[in-house]
Design a protein around this motif. Structure first.
Motif, PDB file in Angstrom:
ATOM      1  N   PRO A  17       0.802  -1.221   0.000  1.00  0.00           N
ATOM      2  CA  PRO A  17       0.000   0.000   0.000  1.00  0.00           C
ATOM      3  C   PRO A  17       0.840   1.279   0.000  1.00  0.00           C
ATOM      4  O   PRO A  17       2.011   1.280   0.383  1.00  0.00           O
ATOM      5  N   PHE A  18       0.183   2.369  -0.402  1.00  0.00           N
ATOM      6  CA  PHE A  18       0.801   3.695  -0.424  1.00  0.00           C
ATOM      7  C   PHE A  18       1.132   4.148   0.989  1.00  0.00           C
ATOM      8  O   PHE A  18       0.344   3.955   1.919  1.00  0.00           O
ATOM      9  N   GLU A  19       2.315   4.774   1.157  1.00  0.00           N
ATOM     10  CA  GLU A  19       2.713   5.292   2.457  1.00  0.00           C
ATOM     11  C   GLU A  19       2.990   6.791   2.444  1.00  0.00           C
ATOM     12  O   GLU A  19       2.621   7.496   3.371  1.00  0.00           O
ATOM     13  N   ALA A  20       3.665   7.291   1.386  1.00  0.00           N
ATOM     14  CA  ALA A  20       4.022   8.702   1.398  1.00  0.00           C
ATOM     15  C   ALA A  20       4.368   9.169  -0.008  1.00  0.00           C
ATOM     16  O   ALA A  20       4.634   8.362  -0.903  1.00  0.00           O
ATOM     17  N   LEU A  21       4.370  10.484  -0.179  1.00  0.00           N
ATOM     18  CA  LEU A  21       4.762  11.115  -1.441  1.00  0.00           C
ATOM     19  C   LEU A  21       5.751  12.213  -1.114  1.00  0.00           C
ATOM     20  O   LEU A  21       5.469  13.083  -0.283  1.00  0.00           O
ATOM     21  N   THR A  22       6.926  12.190  -1.734  1.00  0.00           N
ATOM     22  CA  THR A  22       7.937  13.202  -1.482  1.00  0.00           C
ATOM     23  C   THR A  22       8.410  13.808  -2.796  1.00  0.00           C
ATOM     24  O   THR A  22       8.257  13.207  -3.855  1.00  0.00           O
ATOM     25  N   GLY A  23       9.013  15.000  -2.715  1.00  0.00           N
ATOM     26  CA  GLY A  23       9.544  15.649  -3.903  1.00  0.00           C
ATOM     27  C   GLY A  23       8.595  16.680  -4.456  1.00  0.00           C
ATOM     28  O   GLY A  23       7.643  17.112  -3.800  1.00  0.00           O
ATOM     29  N   ALA A  24       8.871  17.081  -5.696  1.00  0.00           N
ATOM     30  CA  ALA A  24       8.094  18.129  -6.349  1.00  0.00           C
ATOM     31  C   ALA A  24       7.793  17.717  -7.776  1.00  0.00           C
ATOM     32  O   ALA A  24       8.152  16.622  -8.213  1.00  0.00           O
ATOM     33  N   GLN A  25       7.167  18.622  -8.516  1.00  0.00           N
ATOM     34  CA  GLN A  25       6.736  18.309  -9.873  1.00  0.00           C
ATOM     35  C   GLN A  25       7.886  17.840 -10.752  1.00  0.00           C
ATOM     36  O   GLN A  25       7.731  16.966 -11.591  1.00  0.00           O
ATOM     37  N   GLU A  26       9.081  18.438 -10.560  1.00  0.00           N
ATOM     38  CA  GLU A  26      10.217  18.092 -11.408  1.00  0.00           C
ATOM     39  C   GLU A  26      10.640  16.641 -11.228  1.00  0.00           C
ATOM     40  O   GLU A  26      11.267  16.050 -12.103  1.00  0.00           O
ATOM     41  N   GLY A  27      10.330  16.084 -10.070  1.00  0.00           N
ATOM     42  CA  GLY A  27      10.684  14.701  -9.811  1.00  0.00           C
ATOM     43  C   GLY A  27      10.279  14.326  -8.406  1.00  0.00           C
ATOM     44  O   GLY A  27      10.811  14.865  -7.441  1.00  0.00           O
ATOM     45  N   PHE A  28       9.291  13.462  -8.267  1.00  0.00           N
ATOM     46  CA  PHE A  28       8.853  13.066  -6.938  1.00  0.00           C
ATOM     47  C   PHE A  28       8.925  11.555  -6.805  1.00  0.00           C
ATOM     48  O   PHE A  28       9.145  10.835  -7.778  1.00  0.00           O
ATOM     49  N   THR A  29       8.763  11.091  -5.577  1.00  0.00           N
ATOM     50  CA  THR A  29       8.874   9.659  -5.289  1.00  0.00           C
ATOM     51  C   THR A  29       7.623   9.193  -4.567  1.00  0.00           C
ATOM     52  O   THR A  29       7.220   9.779  -3.563  1.00  0.00           O
ATOM     53  N   VAL A  30       7.021   8.135  -5.084  1.00  0.00           N
ATOM     54  CA  VAL A  30       5.894   7.485  -4.432  1.00  0.00           C
ATOM     55  C   VAL A  30       6.456   6.387  -3.543  1.00  0.00           C
ATOM     56  O   VAL A  30       7.104   5.461  -4.036  1.00  0.00           O
ATOM     57  N   ARG A  31       6.230   6.496  -2.261  1.00  0.00           N
ATOM     58  CA  ARG A  31       6.727   5.493  -1.316  1.00  0.00           C
ATOM     59  C   ARG A  31       5.612   4.498  -1.018  1.00  0.00           C
ATOM     60  O   ARG A  31       4.550   4.866  -0.512  1.00  0.00           O
ATOM     61  N   LEU A  32       5.839   3.247  -1.373  1.00  0.00           N
ATOM     62  CA  LEU A  32       4.943   2.161  -1.045  1.00  0.00           C
ATOM     63  C   LEU A  32       5.571   1.343   0.083  1.00  0.00           C
ATOM     64  O   LEU A  32       6.707   1.613   0.487  1.00  0.00           O
ATOM     65  N   ARG A  33       4.862   0.386   0.582  1.00  0.00           N
ATOM     66  CA  ARG A  33       5.393  -0.374   1.728  1.00  0.00           C
ATOM     67  C   ARG A  33       6.721  -1.042   1.400  1.00  0.00           C
ATOM     68  O   ARG A  33       7.666  -1.012   2.204  1.00  0.00           O
ATOM     69  N   ASP A  34       6.842  -1.618   0.192  1.00  0.00           N
ATOM     70  CA  ASP A  34       8.022  -2.417  -0.144  1.00  0.00           C
ATOM     71  C   ASP A  34       8.918  -1.793  -1.209  1.00  0.00           C
ATOM     72  O   ASP A  34       9.927  -2.389  -1.582  1.00  0.00           O
ATOM     73  N   ALA A  35       8.554  -0.623  -1.730  1.00  0.00           N
ATOM     74  CA  ALA A  35       9.337  -0.052  -2.835  1.00  0.00           C
ATOM     75  C   ALA A  35       9.131   1.446  -2.925  1.00  0.00           C
ATOM     76  O   ALA A  35       8.149   1.997  -2.408  1.00  0.00           O
ATOM     77  N   GLU A  36      10.097   2.078  -3.585  1.00  0.00           N
ATOM     78  CA  GLU A  36       9.963   3.482  -3.965  1.00  0.00           C
ATOM     79  C   GLU A  36       9.832   3.551  -5.479  1.00  0.00           C
ATOM     80  O   GLU A  36      10.523   2.832  -6.207  1.00  0.00           O
ATOM     81  N   VAL A  37       8.931   4.439  -5.947  1.00  0.00           N
ATOM     82  CA  VAL A  37       8.670   4.570  -7.375  1.00  0.00           C
ATOM     83  C   VAL A  37       8.945   6.011  -7.785  1.00  0.00           C
ATOM     84  O   VAL A  37       8.129   6.903  -7.534  1.00  0.00           O
ATOM     85  N   PRO A  38      10.107   6.294  -8.408  1.00  0.00           N
ATOM     86  CA  PRO A  38      10.347   7.652  -8.916  1.00  0.00           C
ATOM     87  C   PRO A  38       9.331   7.973 -10.010  1.00  0.00           C
ATOM     88  O   PRO A  38       8.958   7.114 -10.812  1.00  0.00           O
ATOM     89  N   ALA A  39       8.879   9.227 -10.047  1.00  0.00           N
ATOM     90  CA  ALA A  39       7.849   9.597 -11.016  1.00  0.00           C
ATOM     91  C   ALA A  39       8.011  11.048 -11.425  1.00  0.00           C
ATOM     92  O   ALA A  39       8.662  11.849 -10.743  1.00  0.00           O
ATOM     93  N   ARG A  40       7.429  11.369 -12.566  1.00  0.00           N
ATOM     94  CA  ARG A  40       7.399  12.750 -13.064  1.00  0.00           C
ATOM     95  C   ARG A  40       5.990  13.062 -13.522  1.00  0.00           C
ATOM     96  O   ARG A  40       5.290  12.191 -14.052  1.00  0.00           O
ATOM     97  N   ILE A  41       5.593  14.303 -13.343  1.00  0.00           N
ATOM     98  CA  ILE A  41       4.275  14.747 -13.776  1.00  0.00           C
ATOM     99  C   ILE A  41       4.414  16.035 -14.578  1.00  0.00           C
ATOM    100  O   ILE A  41       5.246  16.888 -14.269  1.00  0.00           O
ATOM    101  N   GLY A  42       3.633  16.148 -15.628  1.00  0.00           N
ATOM    102  CA  GLY A  42       3.613  17.358 -16.439  1.00  0.00           C
ATOM    103  C   GLY A  42       2.230  17.969 -16.397  1.00  0.00           C
ATOM    104  O   GLY A  42       1.217  17.275 -16.526  1.00  0.00           O
ATOM    105  N   LEU A  43       2.173  19.272 -16.167  1.00  0.00           N
ATOM    106  CA  LEU A  43       0.903  19.985 -16.073  1.00  0.00           C
ATOM    107  C   LEU A  43       0.763  20.988 -17.207  1.00  0.00           C
ATOM    108  O   LEU A  43       1.753  21.543 -17.693  1.00  0.00           O
ATOM    109  N   ASP A  44      -0.485  21.241 -17.620  1.00  0.00           N
ATOM    110  CA  ASP A  44      -0.704  22.269 -18.633  1.00  0.00           C
ATOM    111  C   ASP A  44      -0.837  23.631 -17.964  1.00  0.00           C
ATOM    112  O   ASP A  44      -0.645  23.766 -16.741  1.00  0.00           O
ATOM    113  N   GLY A  45      -1.147  24.670 -18.731  1.00  0.00           N
ATOM    114  CA  GLY A  45      -1.210  26.029 -18.207  1.00  0.00           C
ATOM    115  C   GLY A  45      -2.264  26.235 -17.150  1.00  0.00           C
ATOM    116  O   GLY A  45      -2.211  27.209 -16.382  1.00  0.00           O
TER     117      GLY A  45
END
Length: 339
Positions: A17-45
């Motif tokens: 299960p999900f535990e925490a979210l760290t970082g910012a739009q440029e690069g954040f990390t989804v922390r799950l119980r057994d793993a970390e998932v680096p991620a990126r998000i792009g937003l429009d105007g």
């Protein structure tokens, strides 16, 4: 959003299960119980999600030996080696020859580097693209015009960073098949990728049997008989695993080849399956096809210590790459924690 929900469900099903979210739009990390998932998000105007990308999960639990055991337990045949400065720290079946797909290109790179060192070749030598070198993708050069000028260094960079099969065959022809066989005698005669594709055609089961049962002389005669055959199309290839025609290396041999070549520019272009970390340098080459997956890396820590990690998995059935990628990344995560 349904696609995002589907991806998140798959991640939590595999990694808890999900535990925490760290970082910012440029690069954040989804922390799950057994793993970390680096991620990126792009937003429009207007602040709406325009793009969302999840990198492969990196296990956060378990030590190096735990991840080695996970690889050893895979169905079919698997091997793994973890070494620091060439000294083995953990291993399983590290001396078992297995099919490694495009990781064989490390032997070609080593042969080319040797030829450049003794003057038989030069990295800045310019050659013209020979139509006889053309192979199937992966790569770019199969679509380039005949006669296009290329340096040996460009061919090496494409062979490793893009796993370009045409570049690979060009280098095998330039350095000489025998030079590669000296480094990989188990694979003599050393087939080009074009020759391998001809043997892996769906209608070439009889040729594969001849290859599998033949001695070196018989195999050389078989390759000579393929010289004038046209390059097959990708959809001509057998859909099932064809492990009887492959490049076979042990994990120990690949670790040694990587130690001998890791300093070359070609190996620093793409980090491949190596997760982001605090590494000073990453050298990587992998290989995959139906029933075959290899991951070979040499990472240099900030301290200057070099760690080699090699993992190979073969099976006659289709592989789920994540079952090898996850413990491979877990091993590298533990090594990164030591840096």
């Amino acid at each position: 959003m349904s696609r995002v929900t589907e991806i998140l469900r798959a991640l939590t099903d595999r990694n808890g299960p999900f535990e925490a979210l760290t970082g910012a739009q440029e690069g954040f990390t989804v922390r799950l119980r057994d793993a970390e998932v680096p991620a990126r998000i792009g937003l429009d105007g207007e602040g709406r999600i325009q793009g969302l990308f999840f990198h492969p999960a990196v296990p956060v639990s378990g030590g190096i030996e735990d991840h080695v055991r996970a690889i050893a337990a895979l169905p079919g045949c698997a091997a793994v080696l973890v070494a620091s400065e060439g000294q083995v720290r953990a291993e399983h079946a590290a001396d078992r020859p297995l099919a490694v797909g495009s990781a064989f290109k490390l032997a070609v790179l080593r042969a080319v580097a040797g030829a450049c060192a003794d003057g038989r070749l030069a990295w800045d030598r310019v050659v013209r693209l020979d139509p006889g070198w053309r192979s199937l993708p992966t790569g770019l050069l199969q679509d380039w015009p005949a006669g296009a000028p290329l340096t040996v260094a460009t061919l090496a960079n494409l062979m490793i960073a893009q796993s370009d099969n045409t570049a690979t065959d060009a280098l095998i022809r330039l350095v000489g098949r025998e030079a590669v066989e000296t480094l990989a005698p188990r694979n003599a005669p050393f087939p080009t990728t074009r020759e391998a594709f001809l043997l892996k055609r769906a209608d070439a089961a009889d040729l594969r049997q001849v290859w599998a049962s033949g001695d070196a002389a018989g195999r050389r005669a078989l390759l000579a008989g393929l010289a004038d055959r046209p390059l097959p199309r990708a959809d001509d290839l057998a859909p099932e695993a064809t492990l009887e025609v492959e490049w076979l290396f042990t994990a120990r041999e690949l670790e040694a080849l990587m130690r001998e070549t890791h300093h070359l520019p070609a190996l620093a272009i793409s980090p491949g399956a190596v997760p982001a970390g605090r590494w000073r340098r990453v050298a990587y080459k992998g290989g995959s096809e139906t029933g075959v997956l290899n991951l070979t890396a040499l990472v240099t820590a900030r301290s200057g210590i070099r760690h080699g990690v090699v993992a190979t998995w073969n099976d006659t059935r289709a592989l789920d790459p994540e079952r090898l990628l996850a413990p491979f990344r877990g091993i590298l995560r533990r090594l990164d924690d030591e840096a």
